[in-house]
Motif scaffolding. Structure first.
Motif, PDB file in Angstrom:
ATOM      1  N   TYR A  45      83.970  50.357  48.567  1.00 56.09           N
ATOM      2  CA  TYR A  45      83.926  48.912  48.794  1.00 56.09           C
ATOM      3  C   TYR A  45      84.630  47.823  47.766  1.00 56.09           C
ATOM      4  O   TYR A  45      84.941  46.680  48.612  1.00 56.09           O
ATOM      5  N   HIS A  48      87.269  45.182  48.995  1.00 56.45           N
ATOM      6  CA  HIS A  48      87.704  44.171  49.873  1.00 56.45           C
ATOM      7  C   HIS A  48      87.520  43.224  48.842  1.00 56.45           C
ATOM      8  O   HIS A  48      88.428  42.325  49.287  1.00 56.45           O
ATOM      9  N   HIS A  72      81.382  37.945  47.348  1.00 56.36           N
ATOM     10  CA  HIS A  72      80.898  37.097  48.993  1.00 56.36           C
ATOM     11  C   HIS A  72      79.877  38.045  49.638  1.00 56.36           C
ATOM     12  O   HIS A  72      79.421  37.572  50.311  1.00 56.36           O
ATOM     13  N   ASP A  73      80.443  39.366  49.465  1.00 55.70           N
ATOM     14  CA  ASP A  73      79.225  40.588  50.241  1.00 55.70           C
ATOM     15  C   ASP A  73      78.224  40.984  49.356  1.00 55.70           C
ATOM     16  O   ASP A  73      77.606  40.952  49.640  1.00 55.70           O
ATOM     17  N   ASP A 139      88.369  36.757  53.756  1.00 58.84           N
ATOM     18  CA  ASP A 139      87.919  37.893  54.227  1.00 58.84           C
ATOM     19  C   ASP A 139      87.723  38.334  55.603  1.00 58.84           C
ATOM     20  O   ASP A 139      88.281  39.464  55.831  1.00 58.84           O
ATOM     21  N   ASN A 143      89.615  41.466  56.620  1.00 59.33           N
ATOM     22  CA  ASN A 143      88.937  42.142  57.820  1.00 59.33           C
ATOM     23  C   ASN A 143      89.751  43.056  59.068  1.00 59.33           C
ATOM     24  O   ASN A 143      90.158  43.554  59.286  1.00 59.33           O
TER      25      ASN A 143
HETATM   26 MN    MN Z   1      83.586  40.593  53.242  1.00 59.36          MN
END
Ligand code: MN
Length: 721
Positions: A45, A48, A72-73, A139, A143
């Motif tokens: 992950y 990202h 950010h996530d 972001d 994505n």
């Molecule tokens: Mn994100």
């Protein structure tokens, strides 16, 4: 995948003093929080947030923003909390991470009532710090780059549609063209895979033909060298999305697509641009009508370049753009170049973040807080977000954005209502122009104020922004009320001369009560407007002095007064106010204005008034006859049943059943079709012209949103002027 140390090195390159420890703390925290999580692509992950951070280094953002990208996530997808982040990276970063989290939770596919609330959340989240939006856009870009790994076709389409509807306009809005063009291409590919594939195939075919691009570049370079001109030459295919847009806009089929490659020659000064142009035109045959000199005549947004198309060295049509390095910078980042420049030259980062370049954002947020119903919020937001706009500069270089069609006076009110109230004259690009002058992108506008200026009703016809309108209306109302009260008072004082009383509010109060008015001032106002006579007031105050029947008279006067006021100017049949008695009114056929849009009356030679939209191109012919212009407006007391005609032109994909879909949609929007014509037809498209009857601009907007939701509708325009 980029590594943390590479990321840090990138940041240090443009910001040698960057807080590297902060970046490392954010990285370690994010790595721990995400643990063994995987992306749909099968990668860890953590790739990202790293990629998102990397995208933001391209914009040379500060280390707090980069740290936010790394984190950010974490609040949304892991057990991490705001407090932990605050402890490790500080309050600013924690706030921004929370902002991004809030943005991510908004579901834009929601039903309408919730949509309005969503937009509100979106803007509130962004308004706290514009950097939140930058992180969110990065972001979204990452994505979208990895969207093919999503399993469900349905969710791919949903995300692409949301990107098209929300994030691309936002990227456009802040001048992030780099992100915008890439997002557009990926969305295009996701939503229209067949069209995308066809266009890519065509582009590849044209570009790869015998290494044409390299050959042309080499040839141009050689010719430039011969003449001792120092220049960069590049050539590249236009993006599939922009090619597709061109096909639709120019109604071209695939076979007609030729100039897919654009060659660019950059030189170091402006004189060289023309020298290069001379060379090109002496070597090759120019295609007629394709030469554009945007250097002498820059585009409204400041774009400068020379464009020409020639039959190139190998017999192909080639499009060539010639510009200086500086012009190139502006062409790539447009308005963004302006604020990035400001940012570079400002010592206080905080101040820039809150600076004027985000004024448009603040306007939207203000609008959200004022507007009443949720629906209204939605309408306002959509208008503000998607409608064409103009960017205007103050003499000190601040940027203010206004809706297209806004006047110099709108600009004055956009700065501050007090500036608007005192606006005496307006200079556009250092030249005095009338207050009503429509502003164009890139105008530098200066407002000359004077304390002696008083806004008048006529000003209302010179503005289109609600801020200006509301301010002027408020001023006029206050002014009128104040004047009326004073007039009424002095009229009454005169009438009371000789009586043994002094005029006080207390004295008049019973009269106000009789009319069921809350304020005594209403009585003075009624007197000054002739709705109540001083005689009737005296009779009321001193009933013993007069004979009866007073009351009836007063009420009668009151009624005549009212009906006079109503009947004075408005013409109930046309629904237009400000007309002149005895002249025949015609709604002009060239622009077909509909209620809600700005209009103007033109006195015609045949003793009539032609009502035109303020946007009508035909108005230019009357520019030198100001005496023929009449300030008119739509009456608020229009007949509900009255309908107005307007014309639309559309381009539709030639799909099965598309024409019946179209007419059904129009019918279901409660719009009457008066005329319907298929003007052009080929195997890819229909060109349709259609005339409809509808109630007003709101109804029109509703119809447009319904039509745009038909997949096969590639383009719609209103035919005006
Ligand atoms: Mn994100």
């Amino acid at each position: 995948m980029i590594r943390q140390y590479e990321l840090v090195a990138k940041v240090k390159k443009y910001n040698p003093d960057a807080d590297v420890a902060l970046l490392n703390r954010a990285y370690v925290f994010s790595m721990r929080a995400h643990g063994n999580q995987m992306r749909a692509s099968g990668e860890p992950y953590l790739t990202h947030p790293l990629e998102v951070a990397d995208l933001l280094t391209e914009l040379h953002l500060d280390e707090e923003t980069i740290a936010t990208a790394l984190l950010h996530d974490t609040i949304e997808d892991t057990l991490a909390t705001y407090e932990e982040i605050e402890k490790i990276c500080g309050k600013d970063v924690a706030d921004m991470v929370e902002g991004v989290t809030k943005l991510s939770k908004i579901d834009f596919q929601d039903k309408n009532e919730h949509q309005a609330e969503n937009y509100r959340k979106l803007f509130l989240a962004m308004s706290s710090d514009i950097r939140v939006l930058l992180v969110k856009l990065a972001d979204r870009l990452h994505n979208m780059r990895t969207i093919e790994f999503k399993k469900k076709e349905e969710s791919k389409r949903r995300i692409a549609k949301e990107t098209m509807d929300i994030y691309i306009p936002l990227a456009h809005r802040i001048g992030l063209y780099k992100f915008k063009t890439e997002l557009e291409d990926i969305c295009f590919k996701t939503l229209y895979p067949e069209e995308y594939a066809k266009i890519v195939e065509r582009i590849d075919f044209v570009v790869q033909q015998d290494d044409l691009v390299e050959k042309v570049i080499a040839h141009l370079k050689a010719e430039l060298e011969k003449r001792d001109i120092k220049a960069e030459v590049s050539g590249r295919a236009k993006t599939p999305y922009s090619v597709w847009r061109k096909m639709i806009n120019k109604n071209l089929t695939f076979d007609q697509l030729t100039d897919i490659v654009a060659y660019r020659i950059t030189v170091d000064d402006m004189g060289k641009c023309y020298e290069v142009l001379g060379m090109i035109h002496s070597l090759y045959n120019a295609l007629p009508g394709r030469f554009k000199d945007y250097i002498s005549n820059p585009k409204p947004n400041g774009y400068q370049s020379l464009h020409t198309s020639v039959i190139g060295p190998f017999g192909n049509k080639e499009e060539i753009q010639i510009r200086t390095d500086h012009m190139h910078e502006i062409a790539e980042s447009g308005v963004a170049a302006h604020w990035l420049y400001k940012q570079k030259n400002s010592t206080d980062k905080k101040q820039v973040t809150a600076g004027n370049q985000y004024e448009w954002l603040r306007n939207i947020i203000d609008g959200l807080q004022d507007a009443g119903s949720a629906d209204e919020v939605l309408e306002n937001t959509k208008m503000e977000l998607f409608r064409d706009e103009v960017f205007i500069f103050t003499p000190s270089g601040d940027l203010i954005s206004l809706p297209r069609g806004a006047s110099g006076l709108d600009f004055a009110f956009a700065i501050h209502s007090e500036v608007g109230y005192k606006c005496k004259a307006i200079k556009v690009n250092s030249k005095f122009v009338p207050l009503r002058t429509e502003l164009r992108n890139g105008n530098v506008v200066e407002i000359v104020t004077n304390n002696g200026v008083k806004p008048t009703k006529g000003w209302l016809s010179m503005v289109i922004t609600s801020k200006a309108k509301n301010s002027i209306n408020r001023y006029i109302k206050e002014q009128e009320f104040e004047v009326a009260i004073n007039d009424g008072k002095s009229m009454l004082e005169k009438a009371l001369k000789g009586k043994d009383v002094k005029l006080t509010d207390k004295l008049i109060k019973p009269l106000a009560e009789k009319y069921k008015w809350d304020e005594v001032d209403e009585v003075y106002k009624a007197i000054s407007q002739g709705r109540v006579s001083t005689k009737s007031v005296i009779e009321f105050l001193f009933p013993e002095e007069v004979k009866p029947a007073t009351e009836e008279e007063t009420i009668e006067q009151l009624e005549t007064g009212l009906s006079n006021r109503k009947g004075q100017k408005s013409n109930s049949k046309t629904g237009i106010e400000g007309l002149v008695d005895g002249l025949v009114v015609n709604i002009s056929k060239c622009c077909n204005p509909i209620p809600g849009e700005r209009i103007v009356g033109i006195i015609t030679s045949g003793k009539g008034i032609a009502i035109h939209s303020r946007m009508c191109k035909n108005l230019t012919q009357y520019e030198n006859d100001p005496e023929r212009w009449l300030d008119v407006s739509w009456s608020s007391q229009r007949d509900d049943e009255q309908v107005y005609r307007t014309k639309l032109r559309m381009l539709l994909l030639n799909n099965k059943g598309v024409l019946s879909d179209l007419t059904n949609t129009i019918f279901n929007a409660d719009v009457n079709i008066v005329d319907f014509n298929v003007e052009t037809q080929n195997e890819d498209y229909y060109g349709v012209a259609c005339e409809v009857e509808l109630k007003d601009i709101e109804h029109f907007g509703y119809l447009m949103s319904k039509l745009r939701s038909i997949n096969a509708v590639a383009k719609i325009e209103r035919v005006q002027g």
